[in-house]
Motif scaffolding. Structure first.
Motif, PDB file in Angstrom:
ATOM      1  N   ARG A 251      12.041   5.185   4.646  1.00 15.12           N
ATOM      2  CA  ARG A 251      12.968   5.924   3.985  1.00 15.12           C
ATOM      3  C   ARG A 251      12.918   6.117   2.486  1.00 15.12           C
ATOM      4  NH1 ARG A 251      18.310   4.512   7.674  1.00 15.12           N
ATOM      5  NH2 ARG A 251      17.388   4.609   9.731  1.00 15.12           N
ATOM      6  N   ASN A 252      12.267   5.439   1.944  1.00 17.48           N
ATOM      7  CA  ASN A 252      12.263   5.311   0.588  1.00 17.48           C
ATOM      8  C   ASN A 252      11.250   6.338  -0.006  1.00 17.48           C
ATOM      9  OD1 ASN A 252      11.763   4.801  -2.431  1.00 17.48           O
ATOM     10  ND2 ASN A 252      12.497   2.545  -2.002  1.00 17.48           N
TER      11      ASN A 252
ATOM     12  N   ARG B 140       9.939  -1.993  -2.498  1.00 19.80           N
ATOM     13  CA  ARG B 140      10.674  -0.750  -1.926  1.00 19.80           C
ATOM     14  C   ARG B 140      12.026  -1.250  -1.299  1.00 19.80           C
ATOM     15  NH1 ARG B 140       7.689   3.426  -3.374  1.00 19.80           N
ATOM     16  NH2 ARG B 140       8.049   4.614  -1.229  1.00 19.80           N
TER      17      ARG B 140
ATOM     18  N   ALA C 165      18.844  -1.177   3.174  1.00 24.30           N
ATOM     19  CA  ALA C 165      18.008  -1.328   2.451  1.00 24.30           C
ATOM     20  C   ALA C 165      16.535  -1.680   2.989  1.00 24.30           C
ATOM     21  CB  ALA C 165      18.070  -2.414   1.172  1.00 24.30           C
TER      22      ALA C 165
ATOM     23  N   ASN D 104      15.846   0.427  -2.619  1.00 24.14           N
ATOM     24  CA  ASN D 104      16.566   1.102  -1.697  1.00 24.14           C
ATOM     25  C   ASN D 104      18.003   0.753  -2.056  1.00 24.14           C
ATOM     26  OD1 ASN D 104      15.028   2.788  -0.301  1.00 24.14           O
ATOM     27  ND2 ASN D 104      14.914   1.371   1.408  1.00 24.14           N
TER      28      ASN D 104
END
Length: 491
Positions: free
Chosen positions: A441-442, A261, A436, A265
Protein backbone atom coordinates in the motif's frame (compact mmCIF):
# COMPACT_ATOMS: atom_id res chain seq x y z
CA UNK A 1 24.48 18.25 -31.19
CA UNK A 2 26.79 19.58 -33.98
CA UNK A 3 30.39 19.93 -32.74
CA UNK A 4 30.45 23.71 -33.30
CA UNK A 5 27.50 24.60 -31.07
CA UNK A 6 27.81 26.00 -27.53
CA UNK A 7 25.80 23.12 -26.06
CA UNK A 8 28.12 20.53 -27.59
CA UNK A 9 31.16 22.35 -26.23
CA UNK A 10 29.45 22.68 -22.83
CA UNK A 11 28.78 18.96 -22.77
CA UNK A 12 32.43 18.15 -23.46
CA UNK A 13 33.58 20.54 -20.74
CA UNK A 14 31.12 19.04 -18.27
CA UNK A 15 32.43 15.55 -19.04
CA UNK A 16 35.94 16.84 -18.39
CA UNK A 17 34.89 18.22 -15.01
CA UNK A 18 35.33 21.87 -16.08
CA UNK A 19 31.93 22.87 -14.75
CA UNK A 20 32.38 26.64 -14.46
CA UNK A 21 33.42 26.89 -18.13
CA UNK A 22 30.64 24.50 -19.16
CA UNK A 23 28.09 26.62 -17.32
CA UNK A 24 28.97 29.74 -19.31
CA UNK A 25 28.47 27.96 -22.64
CA UNK A 26 25.31 26.16 -21.53
CA UNK A 27 23.78 29.47 -20.45
CA UNK A 28 24.71 30.92 -23.83
CA UNK A 29 23.05 27.96 -25.58
CA UNK A 30 19.65 28.72 -24.03
CA UNK A 31 19.86 32.51 -23.94
CA UNK A 32 16.86 34.19 -25.58
CA UNK A 33 15.51 30.88 -26.94
CA UNK A 34 11.74 30.67 -27.24
CA UNK A 35 11.58 26.89 -27.41
CA UNK A 36 12.60 24.19 -24.95
CA UNK A 37 15.62 22.20 -26.16
CA UNK A 38 17.87 19.50 -24.73
CA UNK A 39 20.31 22.32 -23.90
CA UNK A 40 17.98 23.27 -21.03
CA UNK A 41 18.47 19.81 -19.61
CA UNK A 42 22.23 20.12 -20.04
CA UNK A 43 22.26 23.45 -18.21
CA UNK A 44 20.24 22.00 -15.35
CA UNK A 45 22.57 18.98 -15.16
CA UNK A 46 25.62 21.22 -14.87
CA UNK A 47 23.95 23.20 -12.09
CA UNK A 48 23.14 20.00 -10.19
CA UNK A 49 26.76 18.88 -10.44
CA UNK A 50 27.79 22.24 -9.03
CA UNK A 51 25.48 21.74 -6.05
CA UNK A 52 23.00 24.36 -7.22
CA UNK A 53 19.86 22.22 -7.27
CA UNK A 54 17.38 25.08 -6.73
CA UNK A 55 18.75 26.89 -9.77
CA UNK A 56 18.54 23.68 -11.80
CA UNK A 57 14.90 23.33 -10.79
CA UNK A 58 14.26 26.91 -11.87
CA UNK A 59 15.77 26.18 -15.29
CA UNK A 60 13.38 23.26 -15.74
CA UNK A 61 10.42 25.29 -14.54
CA UNK A 62 11.24 27.97 -17.12
CA UNK A 63 11.79 25.42 -19.90
CA UNK A 64 8.42 23.80 -19.24
CA UNK A 65 6.71 27.09 -20.05
CA UNK A 66 8.23 26.97 -23.55
CA UNK A 67 7.14 24.93 -26.52
CA UNK A 68 9.26 21.73 -26.66
CA UNK A 69 11.53 21.41 -29.67
CA UNK A 70 10.95 17.67 -29.66
CA UNK A 71 11.02 14.44 -27.71
CA UNK A 72 14.72 14.73 -26.83
CA UNK A 73 14.08 18.01 -25.03
CA UNK A 74 11.40 16.38 -22.87
CA UNK A 75 13.63 13.36 -22.26
CA UNK A 76 16.51 15.56 -21.10
CA UNK A 77 14.28 17.46 -18.68
CA UNK A 78 12.84 14.18 -17.39
CA UNK A 79 16.33 12.86 -16.64
CA UNK A 80 17.23 15.94 -14.62
CA UNK A 81 13.87 15.86 -12.84
CA UNK A 82 14.68 12.34 -11.65
CA UNK A 83 17.92 13.57 -10.11
CA UNK A 84 16.01 16.34 -8.35
CA UNK A 85 13.53 13.84 -6.91
CA UNK A 86 10.68 15.23 -9.00
CA UNK A 87 9.41 11.84 -10.09
CA UNK A 88 5.88 12.81 -11.09
CA UNK A 89 7.25 15.55 -13.33
CA UNK A 90 9.77 13.12 -14.81
CA UNK A 91 7.03 10.60 -15.53
CA UNK A 92 4.93 13.23 -17.29
CA UNK A 93 7.91 14.31 -19.38
CA UNK A 94 8.81 10.73 -20.35
CA UNK A 95 5.20 10.22 -21.44
CA UNK A 96 5.31 13.41 -23.51
CA UNK A 97 8.56 12.26 -25.14
CA UNK A 98 6.93 8.96 -26.14
CA UNK A 99 3.94 10.82 -27.53
CA UNK A 100 6.12 13.22 -29.53
CA UNK A 101 8.28 10.40 -30.92
CA UNK A 102 6.05 7.29 -30.86
CA UNK A 103 8.44 5.40 -33.14
CA UNK A 104 11.41 5.78 -30.79
CA UNK A 105 12.01 2.62 -28.67
CA UNK A 106 14.32 4.53 -26.34
CA UNK A 107 11.53 6.81 -25.19
CA UNK A 108 9.19 3.85 -24.56
CA UNK A 109 11.89 2.12 -22.50
CA UNK A 110 12.38 5.25 -20.40
CA UNK A 111 8.63 5.51 -19.88
CA UNK A 112 8.50 1.83 -18.87
CA UNK A 113 11.22 2.40 -16.25
CA UNK A 114 9.34 5.39 -14.88
CA UNK A 115 6.03 3.54 -14.74
CA UNK A 116 7.71 0.71 -12.82
CA UNK A 117 8.99 3.16 -10.22
CA UNK A 118 5.39 4.17 -9.51
CA UNK A 119 4.22 0.57 -9.30
CA UNK A 120 2.20 0.79 -12.52
CA UNK A 121 3.51 -2.57 -13.66
CA UNK A 122 0.97 -3.37 -16.37
CA UNK A 123 1.61 0.00 -18.00
CA UNK A 124 5.34 -0.60 -17.73
CA UNK A 125 5.00 -3.99 -19.43
CA UNK A 126 2.94 -2.47 -22.25
CA UNK A 127 5.64 0.18 -22.79
CA UNK A 128 8.33 -2.54 -22.89
CA UNK A 129 6.29 -4.47 -25.46
CA UNK A 130 6.01 -1.28 -27.53
CA UNK A 131 9.76 -0.70 -27.39
CA UNK A 132 10.51 -4.29 -28.45
CA UNK A 133 7.95 -4.17 -31.26
CA UNK A 134 9.63 -1.04 -32.61
CA UNK A 135 13.14 -2.43 -32.30
CA UNK A 136 13.90 -6.07 -31.48
CA UNK A 137 17.41 -5.01 -30.41
CA UNK A 138 16.13 -2.86 -27.51
CA UNK A 139 17.54 -5.53 -25.21
CA UNK A 140 17.13 -3.57 -21.96
CA UNK A 141 13.39 -3.81 -22.44
CA UNK A 142 13.42 -7.61 -22.41
CA UNK A 143 15.06 -7.69 -18.98
CA UNK A 144 12.88 -4.95 -17.54
CA UNK A 145 9.77 -6.74 -18.82
CA UNK A 146 10.83 -10.03 -17.23
CA UNK A 147 11.35 -8.34 -13.86
CA UNK A 148 7.92 -6.72 -13.70
CA UNK A 149 6.01 -9.78 -12.50
CA UNK A 150 6.35 -13.40 -11.47
CA UNK A 151 6.20 -15.30 -14.73
CA UNK A 152 3.63 -18.11 -14.99
CA UNK A 153 3.54 -21.32 -17.09
CA UNK A 154 0.74 -19.85 -19.20
CA UNK A 155 2.20 -16.34 -19.47
CA UNK A 156 5.95 -15.91 -19.97
CA UNK A 157 8.55 -15.04 -22.59
CA UNK A 158 10.79 -18.09 -22.27
CA UNK A 159 10.39 -19.35 -25.85
CA UNK A 160 11.08 -15.89 -27.28
CA UNK A 161 14.17 -15.42 -25.11
CA UNK A 162 15.52 -18.89 -25.91
CA UNK A 163 15.13 -18.21 -29.62
CA UNK A 164 16.98 -14.91 -29.39
CA UNK A 165 19.81 -16.40 -27.34
CA UNK A 166 20.10 -19.24 -29.85
CA UNK A 167 21.27 -16.86 -32.57
CA UNK A 168 25.00 -17.39 -33.22
CA UNK A 169 25.49 -13.79 -34.35
CA UNK A 170 24.08 -12.25 -31.17
CA UNK A 171 26.30 -9.53 -29.72
CA UNK A 172 27.67 -9.96 -26.20
CA UNK A 173 25.81 -6.96 -24.77
CA UNK A 174 22.56 -8.58 -25.89
CA UNK A 175 23.57 -11.87 -24.27
CA UNK A 176 23.90 -10.11 -20.93
CA UNK A 177 20.41 -8.57 -20.91
CA UNK A 178 18.69 -11.58 -22.47
CA UNK A 179 20.55 -14.08 -20.29
CA UNK A 180 19.49 -12.39 -17.07
CA UNK A 181 15.94 -12.11 -18.40
CA UNK A 182 15.73 -15.79 -19.30
CA UNK A 183 17.35 -16.87 -16.03
CA UNK A 184 14.82 -14.81 -14.07
CA UNK A 185 11.83 -16.24 -15.92
CA UNK A 186 13.08 -19.84 -15.63
CA UNK A 187 13.64 -19.30 -11.91
CA UNK A 188 10.02 -18.15 -11.62
CA UNK A 189 8.99 -21.36 -13.40
CA UNK A 190 11.21 -23.41 -11.04
CA UNK A 191 13.41 -24.66 -13.88
CA UNK A 192 16.46 -24.07 -11.72
CA UNK A 193 19.20 -25.91 -13.63
CA UNK A 194 18.57 -24.09 -16.89
CA UNK A 195 18.04 -20.83 -15.02
CA UNK A 196 21.50 -21.11 -13.49
CA UNK A 197 23.04 -21.79 -16.90
CA UNK A 198 21.77 -18.45 -18.18
CA UNK A 199 22.61 -16.51 -15.02
CA UNK A 200 26.16 -17.87 -15.20
CA UNK A 201 26.61 -17.12 -18.89
CA UNK A 202 25.24 -13.58 -18.54
CA UNK A 203 27.38 -12.87 -15.47
CA UNK A 204 30.54 -14.23 -17.11
CA UNK A 205 29.90 -12.14 -20.20
CA UNK A 206 29.40 -9.02 -18.10
CA UNK A 207 32.57 -9.75 -16.13
CA UNK A 208 34.68 -10.11 -19.29
CA UNK A 209 33.96 -6.50 -20.19
CA UNK A 210 34.89 -5.04 -16.80
CA UNK A 211 38.27 -3.76 -15.69
CA UNK A 212 37.71 -4.67 -12.05
CA UNK A 213 40.17 -5.86 -9.39
CA UNK A 214 38.51 -7.06 -6.18
CA UNK A 215 41.86 -6.67 -4.42
CA UNK A 216 41.46 -2.90 -4.67
CA UNK A 217 38.15 -3.09 -2.82
CA UNK A 218 39.61 -5.43 -0.20
CA UNK A 219 42.32 -2.89 0.53
CA UNK A 220 39.79 -0.06 0.69
CA UNK A 221 37.66 -1.85 3.26
CA UNK A 222 40.73 -2.66 5.37
CA UNK A 223 41.85 0.96 5.19
CA UNK A 224 38.45 2.21 6.34
CA UNK A 225 38.67 0.00 9.43
CA UNK A 226 42.18 1.30 10.11
CA UNK A 227 41.37 5.00 9.96
CA UNK A 228 38.11 4.65 11.87
CA UNK A 229 39.65 2.40 14.47
CA UNK A 230 41.80 5.26 15.73
CA UNK A 231 40.66 8.12 17.96
CA UNK A 232 39.17 10.83 15.79
CA UNK A 233 37.68 14.29 16.22
CA UNK A 234 35.06 14.48 18.94
CA UNK A 235 31.55 13.58 17.82
CA UNK A 236 30.10 17.06 18.14
CA UNK A 237 28.79 17.99 14.75
CA UNK A 238 25.02 17.77 15.00
CA UNK A 239 23.90 20.10 17.78
CA UNK A 240 21.71 17.35 19.25
CA UNK A 241 19.40 17.03 16.20
CA UNK A 242 20.94 14.05 14.42
CA UNK A 243 18.42 11.60 15.90
CA UNK A 244 16.11 12.56 13.03
CA UNK A 245 18.38 10.84 10.52
CA UNK A 246 17.97 7.13 9.81
CA UNK A 247 20.50 5.22 7.71
CA UNK A 248 19.58 1.77 6.36
CA UNK A 249 22.69 -0.06 5.15
CA UNK A 250 23.67 -3.55 4.02
CA UNK A 251 24.67 -5.40 0.91
CA UNK A 252 22.40 -4.97 -2.12
CA UNK A 253 19.45 -7.38 -2.32
CA UNK A 254 19.63 -7.96 1.43
CA UNK A 255 16.24 -6.48 2.33
CA UNK A 256 17.14 -2.81 2.73
CA UNK A 257 14.32 -1.69 0.43
CA UNK A 258 11.76 -3.79 2.29
CA UNK A 259 12.72 -2.22 5.62
CA UNK A 260 12.61 1.24 4.03
CA UNK A 261 9.08 0.65 2.72
CA UNK A 262 7.87 -0.48 6.15
CA UNK A 263 9.35 2.47 8.03
CA UNK A 264 8.10 5.02 5.50
CA UNK A 265 4.59 3.68 6.10
CA UNK A 266 4.87 5.24 9.56
CA UNK A 267 3.79 8.87 10.13
CA UNK A 268 6.42 11.56 9.94
CA UNK A 269 9.00 9.45 8.07
CA UNK A 270 10.20 10.24 4.58
CA UNK A 271 12.96 8.67 2.52
CA UNK A 272 15.47 10.39 0.28
CA UNK A 273 16.06 7.04 -1.40
CA UNK A 274 19.55 6.06 -2.44
CA UNK A 275 21.67 9.19 -2.54
CA UNK A 276 25.33 9.95 -2.01
CA UNK A 277 24.54 12.87 0.27
CA UNK A 278 26.65 11.61 3.13
CA UNK A 279 29.68 10.80 0.97
CA UNK A 280 29.54 14.29 -0.53
CA UNK A 281 29.22 15.85 2.93
CA UNK A 282 32.10 13.79 4.29
CA UNK A 283 34.56 14.43 1.49
CA UNK A 284 33.77 18.13 1.59
CA UNK A 285 34.39 18.40 5.33
CA UNK A 286 38.16 18.00 5.63
CA UNK A 287 40.36 20.65 7.27
CA UNK A 288 40.98 23.61 4.96
CA UNK A 289 43.94 25.14 6.70
CA UNK A 290 47.26 25.03 4.90
CA UNK A 291 49.49 22.18 5.89
CA UNK A 292 46.75 20.15 7.53
CA UNK A 293 47.92 16.56 7.55
CA UNK A 294 45.45 14.03 6.22
CA UNK A 295 47.51 10.87 6.35
CA UNK A 296 50.03 9.04 4.19
CA UNK A 297 50.02 10.39 0.63
CA UNK A 298 46.90 12.34 1.62
CA UNK A 299 44.76 9.24 0.96
CA UNK A 300 41.01 9.72 0.77
CA UNK A 301 40.34 7.53 3.80
CA UNK A 302 42.54 9.54 6.14
CA UNK A 303 41.02 12.62 4.51
CA UNK A 304 37.58 11.35 5.54
CA UNK A 305 38.71 10.51 9.06
CA UNK A 306 40.12 14.03 9.45
CA UNK A 307 36.89 15.73 8.38
CA UNK A 308 35.41 18.22 10.82
CA UNK A 309 32.31 16.51 12.29
CA UNK A 310 30.46 19.80 12.65
CA UNK A 311 30.99 20.68 8.98
CA UNK A 312 30.02 17.18 7.84
CA UNK A 313 26.82 17.19 9.90
CA UNK A 314 25.82 20.66 8.70
CA UNK A 315 26.47 19.83 5.06
CA UNK A 316 24.60 16.54 5.30
CA UNK A 317 21.59 18.22 6.90
CA UNK A 318 21.53 20.73 4.04
CA UNK A 319 21.79 18.06 1.33
CA UNK A 320 19.20 15.83 3.01
CA UNK A 321 16.62 18.62 3.26
CA UNK A 322 16.48 18.69 7.05
CA UNK A 323 14.50 21.92 6.98
CA UNK A 324 11.39 20.03 5.90
CA UNK A 325 11.05 18.38 9.33
CA UNK A 326 10.23 14.84 10.39
CA UNK A 327 12.46 11.79 10.33
CA UNK A 328 14.65 11.48 7.24
CA UNK A 329 15.64 8.07 5.97
CA UNK A 330 18.64 7.40 3.73
CA UNK A 331 18.80 4.00 2.03
CA UNK A 332 22.04 3.70 0.13
CA UNK A 333 23.26 0.15 0.83
CA UNK A 334 26.93 1.04 0.51
CA UNK A 335 26.75 3.60 3.31
CA UNK A 336 28.05 0.65 5.35
CA UNK A 337 31.42 2.03 4.31
CA UNK A 338 30.71 5.19 6.28
CA UNK A 339 29.12 3.97 9.52
CA UNK A 340 32.06 5.15 11.59
CA UNK A 341 32.05 8.54 9.91
CA UNK A 342 28.27 8.89 10.23
CA UNK A 343 28.40 8.15 13.95
CA UNK A 344 31.31 10.51 14.48
CA UNK A 345 29.55 13.42 12.78
CA UNK A 346 25.99 12.63 13.94
CA UNK A 347 26.20 10.51 17.08
CA UNK A 348 22.42 10.33 17.54
CA UNK A 349 21.72 9.19 13.97
CA UNK A 350 20.00 5.81 13.80
CA UNK A 351 22.06 3.12 12.06
CA UNK A 352 20.11 0.10 10.80
CA UNK A 353 22.23 -2.75 9.42
CA UNK A 354 20.30 -5.32 7.37
CA UNK A 355 21.92 -8.71 6.96
CA UNK A 356 20.93 -11.86 5.13
CA UNK A 357 22.09 -15.48 4.95
CA UNK A 358 25.47 -15.34 3.13
CA UNK A 359 24.47 -17.74 0.35
CA UNK A 360 21.11 -16.11 -0.29
CA UNK A 361 22.85 -12.74 -0.18
CA UNK A 362 25.60 -13.70 -2.62
CA UNK A 363 23.29 -15.54 -5.01
CA UNK A 364 20.77 -12.69 -5.03
CA UNK A 365 23.56 -10.34 -6.10
CA UNK A 366 24.95 -12.81 -8.64
CA UNK A 367 21.64 -13.13 -10.47
CA UNK A 368 21.08 -9.36 -10.67
CA UNK A 369 22.37 -7.10 -13.42
CA UNK A 370 23.38 -3.87 -11.72
CA UNK A 371 24.48 -0.68 -13.44
CA UNK A 372 27.99 0.49 -12.65
CA UNK A 373 27.73 -0.40 -8.95
CA UNK A 374 28.70 -3.68 -7.27
CA UNK A 375 31.21 -4.94 -9.86
CA UNK A 376 32.20 -7.79 -7.53
CA UNK A 377 28.86 -9.55 -8.11
CA UNK A 378 29.54 -11.25 -11.46
CA UNK A 379 32.12 -13.85 -10.47
CA UNK A 380 32.15 -16.36 -7.59
CA UNK A 381 35.76 -15.60 -6.72
CA UNK A 382 35.13 -11.88 -6.56
CA UNK A 383 31.91 -12.41 -4.60
CA UNK A 384 33.56 -14.59 -1.97
CA UNK A 385 36.48 -12.22 -1.48
CA UNK A 386 34.28 -9.13 -1.29
CA UNK A 387 31.76 -10.75 1.03
CA UNK A 388 34.54 -11.78 3.42
CA UNK A 389 35.98 -8.25 3.36
CA UNK A 390 32.51 -6.83 3.98
CA UNK A 391 31.98 -9.23 6.91
CA UNK A 392 35.29 -8.12 8.45
CA UNK A 393 34.31 -4.46 8.16
CA UNK A 394 30.89 -5.11 9.69
CA UNK A 395 32.57 -6.97 12.57
CA UNK A 396 34.77 -3.90 13.05
CA UNK A 397 31.71 -1.62 13.21
CA UNK A 398 30.07 -3.93 15.75
CA UNK A 399 33.18 -3.79 17.91
CA UNK A 400 33.67 -0.02 17.69
CA UNK A 401 30.08 1.29 17.51
CA UNK A 402 28.31 -1.28 19.66
CA UNK A 403 24.73 -0.33 20.52
CA UNK A 404 24.75 2.56 18.06
CA UNK A 405 23.91 -0.07 15.43
CA UNK A 406 20.62 -1.98 15.34
CA UNK A 407 20.79 -5.14 13.25
CA UNK A 408 17.86 -6.48 11.26
CA UNK A 409 17.92 -10.02 9.89
CA UNK A 410 16.13 -10.37 6.56
CA UNK A 411 14.89 -13.83 7.47
CA UNK A 412 13.29 -12.42 10.64
CA UNK A 413 11.85 -9.47 8.76
CA UNK A 414 9.91 -11.70 6.36
CA UNK A 415 8.93 -14.38 8.89
CA UNK A 416 7.96 -11.97 11.71
CA UNK A 417 7.59 -8.57 10.07
CA UNK A 418 5.63 -6.96 12.90
CA UNK A 419 8.01 -7.97 15.69
CA UNK A 420 11.18 -7.31 13.71
CA UNK A 421 10.16 -3.99 12.17
CA UNK A 422 8.59 -2.79 15.42
CA UNK A 423 11.93 -3.28 17.19
CA UNK A 424 13.69 -1.30 14.45
CA UNK A 425 11.09 1.48 14.69
CA UNK A 426 11.49 1.70 18.47
CA UNK A 427 15.26 1.96 18.05
CA UNK A 428 14.65 4.91 15.72
CA UNK A 429 12.23 6.58 18.13
CA UNK A 430 9.27 6.11 15.78
CA UNK A 431 5.67 5.46 16.77
CA UNK A 432 4.83 1.94 15.58
CA UNK A 433 1.67 0.77 13.81
CA UNK A 434 1.10 -2.85 12.71
CA UNK A 435 -0.38 -1.50 9.48
CA UNK A 436 3.10 -0.43 8.40
CA UNK A 437 3.92 -3.93 7.17
CA UNK A 438 1.40 -3.51 4.31
CA UNK A 439 4.20 -2.45 1.97
CA UNK A 440 2.01 -3.07 -1.06
CA UNK A 441 0.00 0.00 0.00
CA UNK A 442 3.04 2.27 0.07
CA UNK A 443 2.61 4.42 -3.02
CA UNK A 444 6.03 6.07 -2.84
CA UNK A 445 8.32 5.87 -5.86
CA UNK A 446 11.02 3.19 -5.84
CA UNK A 447 14.02 3.23 -8.17
CA UNK A 448 15.76 0.14 -6.75
CA UNK A 449 16.21 -3.34 -8.19
CA UNK A 450 13.28 -4.39 -5.95
CA UNK A 451 10.91 -1.81 -7.45
CA UNK A 452 8.46 -4.43 -8.71
CA UNK A 453 8.81 -6.87 -5.80
CA UNK A 454 7.88 -4.33 -3.14
CA UNK A 455 4.49 -3.80 -4.78
CA UNK A 456 3.48 -7.21 -3.40
CA UNK A 457 2.70 -8.14 0.22
CA UNK A 458 5.69 -9.34 2.24
CA UNK A 459 6.67 -12.87 1.24
CA UNK A 460 9.35 -15.27 2.46
CA UNK A 461 9.89 -17.43 -0.61
CA UNK A 462 13.28 -15.84 -1.31
CA UNK A 463 14.69 -17.19 1.96
CA UNK A 464 16.70 -20.33 1.28
CA UNK A 465 16.50 -19.90 -2.48
CA UNK A 466 20.18 -20.87 -2.73
CA UNK A 467 19.18 -24.45 -1.85
CA UNK A 468 17.57 -24.87 -5.29
CA UNK A 469 21.01 -24.14 -6.76
CA UNK A 470 23.13 -26.02 -4.20
CA UNK A 471 25.16 -28.05 -6.70
CA UNK A 472 25.81 -25.04 -8.92
CA UNK A 473 26.94 -22.94 -5.97
CA UNK A 474 29.54 -25.47 -4.78
CA UNK A 475 32.52 -23.33 -5.95
CA UNK A 476 31.12 -20.26 -4.15
CA UNK A 477 30.45 -22.29 -1.00
CA UNK A 478 34.00 -23.64 -1.01
CA UNK A 479 35.53 -20.19 -1.42
CA UNK A 480 33.38 -18.64 1.31
CA UNK A 481 34.26 -21.50 3.65
CA UNK A 482 38.00 -20.99 2.96
CA UNK A 483 37.54 -17.39 4.03
CA UNK A 484 35.88 -18.50 7.27
CA UNK A 485 32.45 -17.10 6.42
CA UNK A 486 29.82 -18.80 8.59
CA UNK A 487 27.44 -20.72 6.33
CA UNK A 488 23.94 -22.12 6.98
CA UNK A 489 23.27 -25.74 7.80
CA UNK A 490 23.36 -27.99 4.77
CA UNK A 491 25.76 -25.84 2.80
Amino acid sequence: MPPTTPDFAAFRLMRAGRLAEALVLAERAVADTRICTSAHGLLATILIRMGRASEADAVIDHALRLEPAGADACDALAYVSLHLGEHARANDLYRRAAQLAPDSPRHWYNLASSERSFGRLAQAEAACDRAIALDATEYRSYLLRSELRVQAPAANHVAELRALLGRPDLEERARVFLGYALGKELNDLQQFDEAFRWFAEAAATRRRHMGYDVGVDERKLRRIAEVFGLPGPAARGDGGDSGRFIFIVGLPRSGTTLLERILTNLPGVRSNGETEHFAHALLGGHPRQAGAGIGPQGDVFAHAAAADPRAVAARYAQLAGAGRGGSILEKLPMNYLYLGAIHRAMPQAKLLLVSRDPLDSCFAMYRTLFGEAYPFSYDFGDLARYYAAYARLVAHWRATLGEAIHEVRYESLVSDPIGTACAAARFCGLVWSDEAIAVERNAAVSLTASAAQIRRPIYGTSSGRWRHYHAHLAPLIAQLRRRQVALPAGA
